[in-house]
Design a protein around this motif. Structure first.
Motif, PDB file in Angstrom:
ATOM      1  N   CYS A 147       0.827  -1.214   0.000  1.00  0.00           N
ATOM      2  CA  CYS A 147       0.000   0.000   0.000  1.00  0.00           C
ATOM      3  C   CYS A 147       0.859   1.260   0.000  1.00  0.00           C
ATOM      4  O   CYS A 147       1.780   1.398   0.795  1.00  0.00           O
ATOM      5  N   THR A 148       0.522   2.180  -0.914  1.00  0.00           N
ATOM      6  CA  THR A 148       1.266   3.436  -1.013  1.00  0.00           C
ATOM      7  C   THR A 148       0.512   4.593  -0.354  1.00  0.00           C
ATOM      8  O   THR A 148       1.013   5.708  -0.316  1.00  0.00           O
ATOM      9  N   TYR A 161      -2.126  -1.052  -6.865  1.00  0.00           N
ATOM     10  CA  TYR A 161      -0.906  -1.706  -6.379  1.00  0.00           C
ATOM     11  C   TYR A 161      -1.152  -3.103  -5.796  1.00  0.00           C
ATOM     12  O   TYR A 161      -0.292  -3.638  -5.096  1.00  0.00           O
ATOM     13  N   CYS A 213      -7.680  -0.619  -6.657  1.00  0.00           N
ATOM     14  CA  CYS A 213      -6.321  -0.479  -6.103  1.00  0.00           C
ATOM     15  C   CYS A 213      -5.268  -0.746  -7.179  1.00  0.00           C
ATOM     16  O   CYS A 213      -5.198  -1.848  -7.716  1.00  0.00           O
ATOM     17  N   CYS A 236      -8.642   3.572  -3.372  1.00  0.00           N
ATOM     18  CA  CYS A 236      -9.705   2.690  -2.865  1.00  0.00           C
ATOM     19  C   CYS A 236     -10.769   3.505  -2.140  1.00  0.00           C
ATOM     20  O   CYS A 236     -11.969   3.279  -2.327  1.00  0.00           O
ATOM     21  N   CYS A 245      -2.237   5.830  -1.587  1.00  0.00           N
ATOM     22  CA  CYS A 245      -2.737   6.693  -2.672  1.00  0.00           C
ATOM     23  C   CYS A 245      -4.214   7.068  -2.489  1.00  0.00           C
ATOM     24  O   CYS A 245      -4.696   8.006  -3.104  1.00  0.00           O
ATOM     25  N   ALA A 246      -4.932   6.306  -1.716  1.00  0.00           N
ATOM     26  CA  ALA A 246      -6.365   6.549  -1.401  1.00  0.00           C
ATOM     27  C   ALA A 246      -7.304   6.320  -2.571  1.00  0.00           C
ATOM     28  O   ALA A 246      -8.465   6.723  -2.510  1.00  0.00           O
TER      29      ALA A 246
HETATM   30  S1  SF4 Z   1      -5.758   1.967  -3.485  1.00  0.00           S
HETATM   31 FE1  SF4 Z   1      -4.384   0.328  -2.769  1.00  0.00          FE
HETATM   32  S2  SF4 Z   1      -2.402   1.312  -2.582  1.00  0.00           S
HETATM   33 FE2  SF4 Z   1      -3.906   2.965  -2.673  1.00  0.00          FE
HETATM   34  S3  SF4 Z   1      -4.430   3.388  -0.501  1.00  0.00           S
HETATM   35 FE3  SF4 Z   1      -5.894   1.858  -1.235  1.00  0.00          FE
HETATM   36  S4  SF4 Z   1      -5.003  -0.117  -0.649  1.00  0.00           S
HETATM   37 FE4  SF4 Z   1      -3.355   1.420  -0.543  1.00  0.00          FE
END
Ligand code: SF4
Ligand code: SF4
Length: 167
Positions: A52-53, A104, A102, A58, A55-56
């Protein structure tokens, strides 16, 4: 046509007796369990901290507003760190959109489905509770490479046919 009193009743009783002698068409849950679908969308999300980066994506994709993320900048590493990652499973409808969004591969649908709680507050899971671990099996939903490694789903109809072939 000659009618015999009680014939219908007898036929009905025979159907009932025959049915009672058959193998049951249900499983004795929770002692007996069928394998769920490999792509089950269970009652939890499983989060991979390393991938997880923050990035939000999700959280933005979730139409229920069930995901809350707070990030902070780690000046030593010059990268974002996820301070808070929280999912309110009371609002979550297990649609899987956040998992699909997501970029990633850090978020998965969990395979567990027995997550009833007594208190509303217990439905909110933090990042420690969501972290992937051996106790939290991941579903193959949106991840076919994982799905193919999971046990094949047991269909009740197959189990019934198998039992009836022994009759
Ligand atoms: S989309 Fe994936 S990488 Fe980005 S905050 Fe959510 S779980 Fe983390
Ligand atoms: S599964 Fe759907 S409702 Fe639940 S957190 Fe993800 S996007 Fe939101």
């Amino acid at each position: 046509m000659k009618l015999h009193f009680g014939n219908g009743l007898l036929k009905g009783m025979l159907v009932t007796i025959k049915q009672n002698l058959r193998h049951p068409t249900v499983t004795q849950y929770p002692e007996q369990r069928l394998n769920t679908s490999r792509r089950i969308r269970g009652q939890e999300l499983v989060w991979n901290k390393t991938r997880c980066t923050g990035c939000a994506t999700c959280a933005k994709a979730c139409h229920q507003g069930a995901i809350q993320i707070v990030t902070a900048t780690n000046t030593e590493n010059n990268k974002y760190e996820v301070e808070t990652y929280r999912v309110d499973t009371g609002y979550c409808i297990q649609c899987g959109i956040c998992v699909e969004a997501c970029p990633y591969d850090a978020l998965f649908m969990g395979a567990r489905y027995e997550k009833a709680k007594y208190r509303r507050a217990e439905l909110v899971e933090n990042k420690e509770q969501m972290a992937d671990s051996l106790d939290r099996p991941v579903s193959g939903y949106f991840h076919p490479e994982r799905a193919e490694k999971l046990p094949v789903q047991t269909l009740l109809v197959e189990k019934i046919n198998e039992d009836r072939s022994k009759e």
